[in-house]
Design a protein around this motif. Sequence first.
Motif, PDB file in Angstrom:
ATOM      1  N   ASP A 297     -33.114 -52.687   8.342  1.00 23.43           N
ATOM      2  CA  ASP A 297     -33.095 -52.575   6.976  1.00 23.43           C
ATOM      3  C   ASP A 297     -34.580 -52.179   6.874  1.00 23.43           C
ATOM      4  O   ASP A 297     -34.051 -51.956   5.280  1.00 23.43           O
ATOM      5  CB  ASP A 297     -33.323 -54.238   6.266  1.00 23.43           C
ATOM      6  N   ALA A 298     -35.276 -51.552   7.763  1.00 20.96           N
ATOM      7  CA  ALA A 298     -37.000 -51.316   6.539  1.00 20.96           C
ATOM      8  C   ALA A 298     -36.633 -50.673   6.088  1.00 20.96           C
ATOM      9  O   ALA A 298     -36.455 -49.081   6.824  1.00 20.96           O
ATOM     10  CB  ALA A 298     -37.938 -51.901   7.642  1.00 20.96           C
ATOM     11  N   VAL A 299     -37.723 -49.759   4.904  1.00 22.70           N
ATOM     12  CA  VAL A 299     -38.167 -49.326   4.125  1.00 22.70           C
ATOM     13  C   VAL A 299     -39.357 -48.329   4.881  1.00 22.70           C
ATOM     14  O   VAL A 299     -39.487 -47.672   5.165  1.00 22.70           O
ATOM     15  CB  VAL A 299     -38.231 -49.575   3.389  1.00 22.70           C
ATOM     16  N   LEU A 300     -39.609 -49.364   5.305  1.00 22.73           N
ATOM     17  CA  LEU A 300     -41.415 -48.814   5.980  1.00 22.73           C
ATOM     18  C   LEU A 300     -41.950 -50.255   7.137  1.00 22.73           C
ATOM     19  O   LEU A 300     -41.699 -51.030   6.963  1.00 22.73           O
ATOM     20  CB  LEU A 300     -42.617 -48.394   5.434  1.00 22.73           C
ATOM     21  N   SER A 301     -42.399 -49.352   7.983  1.00 21.67           N
ATOM     22  CA  SER A 301     -43.186 -50.942   8.562  1.00 21.67           C
ATOM     23  C   SER A 301     -44.703 -50.128   9.265  1.00 21.67           C
ATOM     24  O   SER A 301     -44.756 -49.339   9.062  1.00 21.67           O
ATOM     25  CB  SER A 301     -42.594 -50.339  10.336  1.00 21.67           C
ATOM     26  N   ALA A 302     -45.718 -51.579   9.233  1.00 18.52           N
ATOM     27  CA  ALA A 302     -46.878 -51.193   9.150  1.00 18.52           C
ATOM     28  C   ALA A 302     -47.249 -53.138  10.115  1.00 18.52           C
ATOM     29  O   ALA A 302     -47.160 -53.552  10.571  1.00 18.52           O
ATOM     30  CB  ALA A 302     -47.152 -51.628   7.955  1.00 18.52           C
ATOM     31  N   GLU A 303     -48.115 -52.032  10.386  1.00 25.77           N
ATOM     32  CA  GLU A 303     -49.240 -53.596  11.505  1.00 25.77           C
ATOM     33  C   GLU A 303     -50.081 -54.072   9.595  1.00 25.77           C
ATOM     34  O   GLU A 303     -50.572 -53.884   9.116  1.00 25.77           O
ATOM     35  CB  GLU A 303     -50.189 -52.687  12.550  1.00 25.77           C
ATOM     36  N   CYS A 304     -50.278 -55.254  10.444  1.00 31.99           N
ATOM     37  CA  CYS A 304     -50.481 -56.524   9.894  1.00 31.99           C
ATOM     38  C   CYS A 304     -52.184 -55.852   9.684  1.00 31.99           C
ATOM     39  O   CYS A 304     -52.558 -56.780  11.516  1.00 31.99           O
ATOM     40  CB  CYS A 304     -50.113 -57.877   9.990  1.00 31.99           C
ATOM     41  N   LEU A 305     -52.953 -56.381   8.943  1.00 37.35           N
ATOM     42  CA  LEU A 305     -54.416 -56.213   8.615  1.00 37.35           C
ATOM     43  C   LEU A 305     -54.978 -57.847   8.710  1.00 37.35           C
ATOM     44  O   LEU A 305     -55.790 -57.738   9.726  1.00 37.35           O
ATOM     45  CB  LEU A 305     -54.874 -54.754   7.377  1.00 37.35           C
ATOM     46  N   VAL A 306     -54.685 -58.278   7.718  1.00 36.21           N
ATOM     47  CA  VAL A 306     -54.806 -59.469   8.210  1.00 36.21           C
ATOM     48  C   VAL A 306     -54.097 -60.451   7.300  1.00 36.21           C
ATOM     49  O   VAL A 306     -53.037 -59.771   6.685  1.00 36.21           O
ATOM     50  CB  VAL A 306     -56.436 -59.929   7.138  1.00 36.21           C
ATOM     51  N   SER A 307     -54.419 -61.783   7.023  1.00 39.32           N
ATOM     52  CA  SER A 307     -53.236 -62.611   6.909  1.00 39.32           C
ATOM     53  C   SER A 307     -53.825 -63.591   6.418  1.00 39.32           C
ATOM     54  O   SER A 307     -54.398 -64.495   6.931  1.00 39.32           O
ATOM     55  CB  SER A 307     -51.955 -62.765   8.064  1.00 39.32           C
ATOM     56  N   GLU A 308     -53.817 -64.277   5.202  1.00 35.97           N
ATOM     57  CA  GLU A 308     -54.470 -65.612   4.605  1.00 35.97           C
ATOM     58  C   GLU A 308     -53.530 -66.242   4.477  1.00 35.97           C
ATOM     59  O   GLU A 308     -52.381 -66.739   3.731  1.00 35.97           O
ATOM     60  CB  GLU A 308     -55.108 -65.150   3.048  1.00 35.97           C
ATOM     61  N   PRO A 309     -53.251 -67.838   4.858  1.00 38.75           N
ATOM     62  CA  PRO A 309     -51.985 -68.795   5.000  1.00 38.75           C
ATOM     63  C   PRO A 309     -52.688 -69.103   4.040  1.00 38.75           C
ATOM     64  O   PRO A 309     -54.414 -69.698   3.058  1.00 38.75           O
ATOM     65  CB  PRO A 309     -52.653 -69.524   6.005  1.00 38.75           C
ATOM     66  N   GLN A 310     -52.115 -69.971   3.177  1.00 41.99           N
ATOM     67  CA  GLN A 310     -52.005 -70.496   1.588  1.00 41.99           C
ATOM     68  C   GLN A 310     -52.040 -71.821   0.781  1.00 41.99           C
ATOM     69  O   GLN A 310     -51.377 -71.637   0.374  1.00 41.99           O
ATOM     70  CB  GLN A 310     -51.246 -69.575   0.349  1.00 41.99           C
ATOM     71  N   GLY A 311     -50.690 -72.399   2.284  1.00 40.50           N
ATOM     72  CA  GLY A 311     -50.448 -72.913   2.373  1.00 40.50           C
ATOM     73  C   GLY A 311     -48.700 -73.463   2.293  1.00 40.50           C
ATOM     74  O   GLY A 311     -47.608 -73.064   3.008  1.00 40.50           O
ATOM     75  N   SER A 312     -48.502 -72.806   1.073  1.00 38.88           N
ATOM     76  CA  SER A 312     -47.470 -72.769   0.324  1.00 38.88           C
ATOM     77  C   SER A 312     -46.817 -71.371   1.015  1.00 38.88           C
ATOM     78  O   SER A 312     -45.163 -71.314   0.982  1.00 38.88           O
ATOM     79  CB  SER A 312     -46.931 -73.053  -0.488  1.00 38.88           C
ATOM     80  N   HIS A 313     -47.534 -70.661   1.158  1.00 39.55           N
ATOM     81  CA  HIS A 313     -46.712 -69.413   1.455  1.00 39.55           C
ATOM     82  C   HIS A 313     -48.046 -68.269   2.012  1.00 39.55           C
ATOM     83  O   HIS A 313     -49.394 -68.911   2.402  1.00 39.55           O
ATOM     84  CB  HIS A 313     -46.514 -68.438   0.078  1.00 39.55           C
ATOM     85  N   GLN A 314     -47.697 -67.286   2.762  1.00 36.07           N
ATOM     86  CA  GLN A 314     -48.676 -66.444   2.941  1.00 36.07           C
ATOM     87  C   GLN A 314     -49.340 -64.564   2.590  1.00 36.07           C
ATOM     88  O   GLN A 314     -48.246 -64.638   2.382  1.00 36.07           O
ATOM     89  CB  GLN A 314     -49.322 -66.585   4.738  1.00 36.07           C
ATOM     90  N   ILE A 315     -50.637 -64.533   2.463  1.00 34.08           N
ATOM     91  CA  ILE A 315     -50.200 -63.341   1.714  1.00 34.08           C
ATOM     92  C   ILE A 315     -51.366 -62.099   2.873  1.00 34.08           C
ATOM     93  O   ILE A 315     -51.606 -63.159   4.326  1.00 34.08           O
ATOM     94  CB  ILE A 315     -51.260 -63.149   0.461  1.00 34.08           C
ATOM     95  N   VAL A 316     -50.075 -61.272   3.254  1.00 38.86           N
ATOM     96  CA  VAL A 316     -49.959 -60.542   4.531  1.00 38.86           C
ATOM     97  C   VAL A 316     -50.572 -59.587   3.391  1.00 38.86           C
ATOM     98  O   VAL A 316     -50.617 -58.038   2.611  1.00 38.86           O
ATOM     99  CB  VAL A 316     -48.990 -59.979   4.869  1.00 38.86           C
ATOM    100  N   ALA A 317     -51.860 -58.661   4.496  1.00 40.08           N
ATOM    101  CA  ALA A 317     -52.398 -57.243   3.830  1.00 40.08           C
ATOM    102  C   ALA A 317     -52.036 -56.054   5.293  1.00 40.08           C
ATOM    103  O   ALA A 317     -52.732 -55.969   6.115  1.00 40.08           O
ATOM    104  CB  ALA A 317     -54.104 -57.330   3.613  1.00 40.08           C
TER     105      ALA A 317
END
Lengths: 361, 354
Positions: A297-317
């Motif tokens: 289903d993907a429109v685009l695919s990319a490699e995760c640069l960093v991920s910042e866990p926030q507890g309730s969610h994570q921020i993926v760059a």
Amino acid sequence: MATLTLTHITKRFGRDVVAVKDFSLEVPDREFLVLLGPSGCGKTTTLRMIAGLEEATEGTIEIDGVDVTDLPPRKRDVSMVFQNYAVWPHMTVYDNIAYALKLKRMDKQTISTMVKEAATLTKIDQLLDRFPAQLSGGQQQRVAVARAIAVRPKLFLMDEPLSNLDAKLRAATRTELKAIHAKTEATSVFVTHDQAEAMSLADRIVIMKDGGIIQIGSPDDVYHRSANLFVADFIGTPPTNFMNVELEVENGQCQLAGPHFTCVLSAENAAKIEDHDQRQLVLGVRPESILIVSEDDAVLSAECLVSEPQGSHQIVAIELGDKIVKIIAPAHPVIAPGETVHLTFDQEALAFFDKETGLRI
Amino acid sequence: MTRRKPVNLAKAARTTTFYILVVGVAAAMLLPVYFIVSLSFLSVREAYSYPLPLVPALETHFKLTPGKRGYLVSVYDRIEGAYESVLDTKELQKMSEYMRYQLATPVTIEDLEQQVARLETEDEVYFTRRRNLLANYQTFFGVAGYNAVPALIRSLQICALTIVISLSIGGMAGYAFARYVFKGKDLLKFSVLFVRMYPGVAIALPMIKILANMNFYDRPIGLSLVYSIGNIALTVWITASIFMGIPESLEEAAQVFGASKARAFLRITLPLALPGLAAAAMYAFLGAWNETVAAIILTTFNPTFSVVVFQTVLGSVGQVNLAAAGGMAMALPAVIFTFFIRRYIHQMWGGVTV
Ligand SMILES: Nc1ncnc2c1ncn2[C@@H]1O[C@H](COP(=O)(O)OP(=O)(O)OP(=O)(O)O)[C@@H](O)[C@H]1O
Ligand SMILES: [Mg+2]
């Protein structure tokens, strides 16, 4: 209880500095209005003109339909919490709160009751005999608020009253301020440059830039229906992701083509932008509107640069060309740097902006 | 056996040197003060004896014996430990005066008559009388009497006027310098100091002329105007920096909460500026109180207290004790005022200086 009307207010300092320009605004009774904008955009100046501490170069200010443009501060029946508290260091907390009431020639008994009431509301009733120098920053700030609410003003002005507090105290006081507003129902104008504070407090937000109004709307409006690139970028953490795209129409189907992806648009989105005369657009996507899906289903695919866990969610760059795109993803599964993520957009939350004017389409 | 801490020699030496220095400085400052205080209580005889007594005697021991010319008066000398003859006279009036003025011990003529009568039956008569410790002060105000008290009052008037003039004008100017932006502000603020560059003597003549024209010559108001010129400059600088340190928003808050501009100033800014104003007042007081040169030039029949003290010091070359009393009378009001104003300079709200 009051309405506030500003009509074409302009403020110039000297010949060159225009701090506020052509500012018009109507604040209905009991509203909690927030002036939001980056540093130096004229928020304080606007507030000071409402209070009468600064003369408006042009335009009129009305409170409850009465023109107060030329009245001194004391005749406007407003109260204010200053950016630096401005509690009087040579008076006790009690006297600080009581001073305005004494000026109104109320009798001692009434003053005492009103001071205690305001102090209880702001939770400083244990500190009434202290001098400001004996209080913490947060307590001084409460004194400033108590002093302002004790007079039961028509209009309650606050200039970044929480800016000097630590994050936790700020969040707590924010909640208290909202509760106090619910109780007193005074029309309030609150200045801040912290968008999270604005979102959580406001009935309506006025977004300012360079002395002018960019957008007026509810927190929902400014977040989901940002008027232009500036607002979309200013509101929300992390801010909206922007991507340059080109609109292509192929056999009746609209699709967006960027350097890294092509995305077929939903019918509603297509209808929104089909008639726009420019083909080059800026696509704005909120971090939570980019969804992690299966490869098919993907429109685009990319490699995760960093991920910042926030507890309730994570921020993926992820990196798209030279741009960092941030995604808010569920906390699980944890995405490790280097892992490939497959993404699509939530069609309902897409925003399109004109490349030249920056305006929302 | 308990282990003793090793003595840190370097540290001990440093501490010792420090305290020797402190004691030295304190002694250098206090000794002259002590000297003049004690001197002002000595009798003439004591003041000129050698070595000088450290404290005044509280009573005088007399010895009367028959003398060549009448009666020989001897006085017990604490330092020698013996009686020394001081006067040989038959006239009791003269004897009483000598005792009063030279020995600062009032003895009445009737009293002396009784003592002299005892000589009929005894070879030596001993008696002890209390010293009048304030004799020098009484003489100072008595001798300069026609002058000292009115001069004191005049000086206090001048001081009060100087404080009022320089604080009101200088304070207002200081406030303007602190709060308003206007053209030539820095230059103007600097130039108020120019007036302090002229030594009073250098411009005495024009000053006399101008004051005479204003009909202020030889009057307290004239002198206080002259003193105010220099003090205004100082007050401007002191108060400007004080007002700058008081956030304008404190005043604005008062205005928002119902005070007029004037009221906000009086109720908020003024009390907060009190320490600075008190310091400025102290400068004005001390300057006006101590000033002598201009006072000599600008008064003739109505001298200030400092002029009277100056004249006493000059006029009584043989009377250091009187000069000391005059000096003390001069210093005391300044000390009292300083202690009084100190409370305001150290103004505190809630245990923390603002
Ligand atoms: N007294 C003044 N004289 C000259 N320029 C001024 C004066 N007061 C404000 N300005 C200018 O007007 C503009 C708006 O200032 P204002 O204090 O209203 O900003 P603000 O939005 O409150 O900023 P912040 O979030 O940093 O408090 C700024 O560019 C500022 O430099
Ligand atoms: Mg501001």
